[in-house]
Motif scaffolding. Structure first.
Motif, PDB file in Angstrom:
ATOM      1  N   ASP A 109      41.078 -41.408  31.156  1.00  0.00           N
ATOM      2  CA  ASP A 109      42.390 -42.670  32.055  1.00  0.00           C
ATOM      3  C   ASP A 109      41.832 -44.220  32.877  1.00  0.00           C
ATOM      4  O   ASP A 109      42.284 -44.965  32.314  1.00  0.00           O
ATOM      5  N   ALA A 110      40.986 -43.663  33.544  1.00  0.00           N
ATOM      6  CA  ALA A 110      40.399 -44.828  33.973  1.00  0.00           C
ATOM      7  C   ALA A 110      39.037 -45.903  32.978  1.00  0.00           C
ATOM      8  O   ALA A 110      39.124 -47.220  33.036  1.00  0.00           O
ATOM      9  N   CYS A 111      39.378 -45.578  31.755  1.00  0.00           N
ATOM     10  CA  CYS A 111      38.630 -46.590  30.589  1.00  0.00           C
ATOM     11  C   CYS A 111      39.553 -47.186  29.834  1.00  0.00           C
ATOM     12  O   CYS A 111      39.505 -48.540  29.668  1.00  0.00           O
ATOM     13  N   ALA A 112      40.457 -46.484  29.788  1.00  0.00           N
ATOM     14  CA  ALA A 112      41.834 -47.639  29.246  1.00  0.00           C
ATOM     15  C   ALA A 112      42.222 -48.119  30.270  1.00  0.00           C
ATOM     16  O   ALA A 112      42.590 -49.226  29.500  1.00  0.00           O
ATOM     17  N   LEU A 122      33.701 -48.666  25.860  1.00  0.00           N
ATOM     18  CA  LEU A 122      33.292 -48.617  27.287  1.00  0.00           C
ATOM     19  C   LEU A 122      33.318 -47.430  27.725  1.00  0.00           C
ATOM     20  O   LEU A 122      32.551 -46.920  28.475  1.00  0.00           O
ATOM     21  N   TYR A 123      33.920 -45.860  26.825  1.00  0.00           N
ATOM     22  CA  TYR A 123      34.326 -44.551  26.955  1.00  0.00           C
ATOM     23  C   TYR A 123      32.032 -44.053  26.761  1.00  0.00           C
ATOM     24  O   TYR A 123      31.268 -43.766  27.529  1.00  0.00           O
ATOM     25  N   ASP A 124      31.880 -44.729  25.903  1.00  0.00           N
ATOM     26  CA  ASP A 124      30.815 -44.002  25.429  1.00  0.00           C
ATOM     27  C   ASP A 124      29.628 -44.827  26.109  1.00  0.00           C
ATOM     28  O   ASP A 124      28.542 -44.498  26.829  1.00  0.00           O
ATOM     29  N   ALA A 125      29.673 -46.414  26.161  1.00  0.00           N
ATOM     30  CA  ALA A 125      28.866 -46.879  27.890  1.00  0.00           C
ATOM     31  C   ALA A 125      28.542 -46.054  28.230  1.00  0.00           C
ATOM     32  O   ALA A 125      27.815 -45.642  29.394  1.00  0.00           O
ATOM     33  N   VAL A 126      29.716 -45.133  29.423  1.00  0.00           N
ATOM     34  CA  VAL A 126      29.472 -44.789  30.346  1.00  0.00           C
ATOM     35  C   VAL A 126      28.818 -43.381  30.222  1.00  0.00           C
ATOM     36  O   VAL A 126      27.679 -43.053  31.115  1.00  0.00           O
ATOM     37  N   PRO A 145      30.488 -53.935  27.623  1.00  0.00           N
ATOM     38  CA  PRO A 145      31.025 -52.986  27.980  1.00  0.00           C
ATOM     39  C   PRO A 145      30.664 -52.168  29.117  1.00  0.00           C
ATOM     40  O   PRO A 145      30.903 -51.765  30.473  1.00  0.00           O
ATOM     41  N   VAL A 146      28.703 -52.221  29.429  1.00  0.00           N
ATOM     42  CA  VAL A 146      28.385 -52.101  29.900  1.00  0.00           C
ATOM     43  C   VAL A 146      28.367 -52.736  31.150  1.00  0.00           C
ATOM     44  O   VAL A 146      27.830 -51.979  32.204  1.00  0.00           O
ATOM     45  N   LYS A 167      38.289 -49.708  24.156  1.00  0.00           N
ATOM     46  CA  LYS A 167      37.900 -48.155  25.816  1.00  0.00           C
ATOM     47  C   LYS A 167      37.234 -47.572  25.063  1.00  0.00           C
ATOM     48  O   LYS A 167      36.776 -46.653  25.962  1.00  0.00           O
ATOM     49  N   ARG A 168      36.988 -47.146  23.922  1.00  0.00           N
ATOM     50  CA  ARG A 168      36.430 -46.549  22.562  1.00  0.00           C
ATOM     51  C   ARG A 168      34.593 -46.924  23.304  1.00  0.00           C
ATOM     52  O   ARG A 168      33.493 -45.951  23.493  1.00  0.00           O
TER      53      ARG A 168
END
Length: 323
Positions: free
Chosen positions: A263-266, A285-289, A244-245, A282-283
């Motif tokens: 939405d962007a992560c999804a 990825l959200y955490d990685a952001v 995800p990073v 996506k969760r």
């Protein structure tokens, strides 16, 4: 001798189209229903009339109906007459030289014409090189696709293999024996030599052979030449894990364009999952952001940061850590 029984698929006296699979090599694979159909059909549409008559003779069946040719070059011109036969109450039996009609053989246009006219269509199952090769391949084939014959010209063939680089399903295709070596060499160049495959030759016949190995191994073997009818099974692409990073920058670009972070992560996660064959959360990825944003600022996470990070940002909008 037991009296022949009519095939199913329509009411008594009602015409219908019957597709029937024929043996690929072993006459013992002919079903009892195929024998009955050959002896009772009013019309037999055959890819090769001579081979069909020879098949009937080998089965001890007397053909009583009219036999007409139905190969690629005459398929379209035969449609109106065969549809009329069915409309007038006749049973039309469609057979090819080997295997199932419509599967890389004539047939689908006649089926479509009958469907369009509201006429009954049924099928007598039987031998198929596609499913036989899949079963013998020794590869994971829970999901597969069938591609007929690959393009003959090297350039187009390489483009075709390019579409399979990330195809997660097993792929089955036919190939002419004189093109097999060049075909497998192109597959090695595009897909890599380590991809597993199986080359099935002369299925159900006396000299049946199945070669299993990597594409590189099979390409080397094929150089010596292969004879007979060839079916190739190609292993599906192995899913490539995506960190995800690696997707954080793409998410941030979408956020800069005004999209909400969630939405962007999804959107990014779904696109990455489709292209790689792996499932991207996506969760995660959200955490990685959020983690990347904290690392950039050297600050611990706060509730305020999470709330603001999910708001769309346009020009001049500051992140929580920028305020």
């Amino acid at each position: 001798m037991q009296a022949a029984k009519p095939v199913h698929g329509a009411n008594p006296g009602e015409g219908r189209l019957v597709l029937a699979a024929t043996p690929m090599g072993d006459i013992g694979d002919a079903s009892a229903r195929l024998r009955d159909a050959l002896g009772t059909a009013d019309v037999i549409a055959a890819e090769d009339t001579r081979r069909t008559k020879a098949l009937a003779a080998a089965l001890g069946v007397t053909i009583t109906g009219r036999v007409v040719s139905f190969y690629d070059q005459v398929e379209v011109s035969r449609l109106p007459g065969l549809v009329t036969d069915i409309e007038e109450g006749r049973t039309v039996l469609l057979v090819t030289d080997a295997g199932m009609p419509s599967v890389s053989d004539p047939g689908y246009r006649l089926v479509a014409a009958c469907v369009e006219a509201g006429l009954p269509v049924t099928c007598l199952p039987g031998p198929s090189a596609v499913t036989t090769a899949l079963a013998l391949s020794g590869l994971p084939v829970e999901r597969f696709c069938f591609d007929g014959f690959p393009p003959r010209k090297p350039g187009r063939r390489r483009v075709y293999f390019g579409t399979l680089v990330q195809e997660p399903r097993a792929v089955v295709f036919f190939e002419a024996p004189h093109r097999l070596a060049a075909c497998l060499a192109d597959a090695v160049d595009v897909l890599g030599g380590d991809r597993r495959a199986a080359v099935c030759r002369e299925l159900t016949k006396t000299y049946e052979e199945v070669r299993r190995g990597t594409l590189a191994e099979l390409a080397e073997w094929a150089v010596e030449g292969a004879r007979g009818e060839i079916t190739v099974v190609l292993e599906g692409a192995v899913a490539v894990a995506t960190d995800p990073v690696d997707l954080v920058d793409e998410v941030e670009r979408k956020v800069e364009d005004g999209m909400r972070l969630k939405d962007a992560c999804a959107v990014v996660a779904e696109a990455a999952s489709t292209s790689s064959g792996a499932t991207i959360s996506k969760r995660e990825l959200y955490d990685a952001v959020l983690e990347a944003r904290r690392d950039c600022r050297g600050l611990p996470p706060t509730d305020r940061e999470e709330r603001i990070s999910d708001a769309p940002r346009g020009p001049g909008t500051l992140r929580a850590t920028e305020a």
